[in-house]
Design a protein around this motif. Structure first.
Motif, PDB file in Angstrom:
ATOM      1  N   ASP A  46     -58.948 -57.698  53.514  1.00  0.00           N
ATOM      2  CA  ASP A  46     -60.117 -57.866  52.179  1.00  0.00           C
ATOM      3  C   ASP A  46     -59.082 -56.703  51.283  1.00  0.00           C
ATOM      4  O   ASP A  46     -58.038 -56.197  51.707  1.00  0.00           O
ATOM      5  CB  ASP A  46     -61.062 -56.893  52.576  1.00  0.00           C
ATOM      6  CG  ASP A  46     -61.239 -55.563  53.307  1.00  0.00           C
ATOM      7  OD1 ASP A  46     -60.205 -54.628  52.645  1.00  0.00           O
ATOM      8  OD2 ASP A  46     -61.921 -55.131  54.218  1.00  0.00           O
ATOM      9  N   GLU A  47     -59.879 -56.848  50.181  1.00  0.00           N
ATOM     10  CA  GLU A  47     -59.260 -56.063  48.831  1.00  0.00           C
ATOM     11  C   GLU A  47     -60.455 -55.697  47.915  1.00  0.00           C
ATOM     12  O   GLU A  47     -61.174 -56.549  47.527  1.00  0.00           O
ATOM     13  CB  GLU A  47     -58.155 -56.515  47.942  1.00  0.00           C
ATOM     14  CG  GLU A  47     -57.456 -55.894  47.315  1.00  0.00           C
ATOM     15  CD  GLU A  47     -56.487 -56.886  46.334  1.00  0.00           C
ATOM     16  OE1 GLU A  47     -55.435 -57.126  47.165  1.00  0.00           O
ATOM     17  OE2 GLU A  47     -56.477 -57.141  45.189  1.00  0.00           O
ATOM     18  N   PHE A  48     -60.721 -54.278  47.872  1.00  0.00           N
ATOM     19  CA  PHE A  48     -61.868 -53.811  47.104  1.00  0.00           C
ATOM     20  C   PHE A  48     -61.494 -52.887  45.975  1.00  0.00           C
ATOM     21  O   PHE A  48     -60.387 -51.932  46.174  1.00  0.00           O
ATOM     22  CB  PHE A  48     -62.932 -53.378  47.848  1.00  0.00           C
ATOM     23  CG  PHE A  48     -63.896 -54.387  48.700  1.00  0.00           C
ATOM     24  CD1 PHE A  48     -64.747 -55.041  48.256  1.00  0.00           C
ATOM     25  CD2 PHE A  48     -63.160 -54.749  50.067  1.00  0.00           C
ATOM     26  CE1 PHE A  48     -65.458 -56.017  48.820  1.00  0.00           C
ATOM     27  CE2 PHE A  48     -63.923 -55.603  50.775  1.00  0.00           C
ATOM     28  CZ  PHE A  48     -65.205 -56.469  50.291  1.00  0.00           C
ATOM     29  N   ASP A  49     -62.057 -52.722  44.976  1.00  0.00           N
ATOM     30  CA  ASP A  49     -61.845 -51.749  43.981  1.00  0.00           C
ATOM     31  C   ASP A  49     -63.314 -50.971  43.895  1.00  0.00           C
ATOM     32  O   ASP A  49     -64.281 -51.330  43.228  1.00  0.00           O
ATOM     33  CB  ASP A  49     -61.688 -52.277  42.680  1.00  0.00           C
ATOM     34  CG  ASP A  49     -61.286 -51.071  41.534  1.00  0.00           C
ATOM     35  OD1 ASP A  49     -61.904 -50.024  41.848  1.00  0.00           O
ATOM     36  OD2 ASP A  49     -61.009 -51.684  40.570  1.00  0.00           O
ATOM     37  N   PRO A  50     -63.251 -49.958  44.545  1.00  0.00           N
ATOM     38  CA  PRO A  50     -64.452 -49.067  44.780  1.00  0.00           C
ATOM     39  C   PRO A  50     -65.179 -48.587  43.325  1.00  0.00           C
ATOM     40  O   PRO A  50     -66.074 -48.391  43.090  1.00  0.00           O
ATOM     41  CB  PRO A  50     -64.086 -47.897  45.622  1.00  0.00           C
ATOM     42  CG  PRO A  50     -62.933 -48.304  46.153  1.00  0.00           C
ATOM     43  CD  PRO A  50     -62.278 -49.202  45.261  1.00  0.00           C
ATOM     44  N   SER A  51     -64.059 -48.466  42.505  1.00  0.00           N
ATOM     45  CA  SER A  51     -64.514 -47.740  41.076  1.00  0.00           C
ATOM     46  C   SER A  51     -65.420 -48.799  40.395  1.00  0.00           C
ATOM     47  O   SER A  51     -66.308 -48.573  39.383  1.00  0.00           O
ATOM     48  CB  SER A  51     -63.253 -47.398  40.149  1.00  0.00           C
ATOM     49  OG  SER A  51     -62.550 -48.570  39.828  1.00  0.00           O
ATOM     50  N   VAL A  52     -65.218 -50.237  40.568  1.00  0.00           N
ATOM     51  CA  VAL A  52     -66.158 -51.150  39.806  1.00  0.00           C
ATOM     52  C   VAL A  52     -66.879 -52.156  40.871  1.00  0.00           C
ATOM     53  O   VAL A  52     -67.414 -53.043  40.370  1.00  0.00           O
ATOM     54  CB  VAL A  52     -65.219 -51.951  38.785  1.00  0.00           C
ATOM     55  CG1 VAL A  52     -64.780 -51.139  37.625  1.00  0.00           C
ATOM     56  CG2 VAL A  52     -63.881 -52.313  39.442  1.00  0.00           C
ATOM     57  N   HIS A  53     -66.721 -51.714  42.102  1.00  0.00           N
ATOM     58  CA  HIS A  53     -67.509 -52.532  43.209  1.00  0.00           C
ATOM     59  C   HIS A  53     -67.110 -53.836  43.050  1.00  0.00           C
ATOM     60  O   HIS A  53     -68.003 -54.998  43.252  1.00  0.00           O
ATOM     61  CB  HIS A  53     -68.939 -52.342  43.005  1.00  0.00           C
ATOM     62  CG  HIS A  53     -69.456 -50.948  43.472  1.00  0.00           C
ATOM     63  ND1 HIS A  53     -70.850 -50.534  42.954  1.00  0.00           N
ATOM     64  CD2 HIS A  53     -68.775 -49.640  43.296  1.00  0.00           C
ATOM     65  CE1 HIS A  53     -70.771 -49.277  43.412  1.00  0.00           C
ATOM     66  NE2 HIS A  53     -69.794 -48.809  43.637  1.00  0.00           N
ATOM     67  N   THR A  54     -66.096 -54.428  42.962  1.00  0.00           N
ATOM     68  CA  THR A  54     -65.531 -55.949  42.965  1.00  0.00           C
ATOM     69  C   THR A  54     -64.509 -55.875  44.333  1.00  0.00           C
ATOM     70  O   THR A  54     -64.022 -54.873  44.847  1.00  0.00           O
ATOM     71  CB  THR A  54     -64.660 -56.227  41.882  1.00  0.00           C
ATOM     72  OG1 THR A  54     -63.653 -55.297  41.563  1.00  0.00           O
ATOM     73  CG2 THR A  54     -65.667 -56.318  40.569  1.00  0.00           C
TER      74      THR A  54
END
Lengths: 136, 136
Positions: free
Chosen positions: A73-81
């Motif tokens: 997986d790969e997530f960007d917690p700052s923008v919730h994508t």
């Protein structure tokens, strides 16, 4: 296409593309009847996920012809994508000489310091992926 | 302390500290006899991992009093450092009014667009963590 949770359903082709580009995944198996998970680096070769472990590891013991899941997986917690892809399939320990010669030539160095002389291959039987929509 | 793979064994205190600071984890469960894994955001409250899902989700069905694993990690692929922490414990769907009032007050917004009206709590029964040594 979206699932009941509002997540975009990824095509198998896109799932394979995302997995191939990822540096690290997580293998999910059963260890003494309990759910277990371990981060591993890997390569894709001949359509299989190839990982290395040490002969005495829980993973080596658990992965002998077991059905496992493998997640990237790969997530960007700052923008919730982000996205995640999960493969389910049988794992096997590679032991045949021709196969070992092949996998030893792959660009697969373990990140852990100890010897990792066991190669495990997971043949994908189910592949699924989801992506969080940008606007979420 | 290092394990047989050469990874540093983290103390329970450090595992709890790392989990509390992480934005995202992965819940590992069984879905129709197959291993399943799903990324979820979460909060720690009263010593439990609290996650939200929708009532019709595979996760809601699978997490009813099942033993699950919950994993959090952080890796830097460029220098091969990082850590992972795994909790194993029973999951339960929260249904008692006092508990629901409490968890609804927590700063826990799901990243997915659909309604997520189910709260699941995981009480840690086993906690373990590993870190890749810097020099690896």
């Amino acid at each position: 296409m979206y699932d009941s949770g509002g997540l975009e359903i990824l095509s198998e082709e896109e799932c394979r593309r995302l997995i191939t580009a990822a540096p690290l995944g997580r293998i999910v198996f059963t260890d003494r009847a309990l759910p277990a998970i371990q981060p591993v680096n890997f390569v894709i070769s001949r359509g299989e996920v190839i990982i290395r472990t040490s002969s005495g590891s829980k993973l080596a013991a658990a992965a002998r012809n077991a059905v496992v899941a493998f997640e990237v997986d790969e997530f960007d917690p700052s923008v919730h994508t982000g996205w995640s892809v999960v493969i389910v399939g049988h794992a096997r320990v590679l032991s045949e000489n021709g196969e070992l010669t092949h996998v030893r030539s792959l660009p697969l160095r373990t990140w852990a310091p100890a010897d990792h002389d066991y190669y495990i291959a997971i043949r994908p039987e189910l592949i699924s992926g989801r992506r969080l929509p940008k606007a979420a």
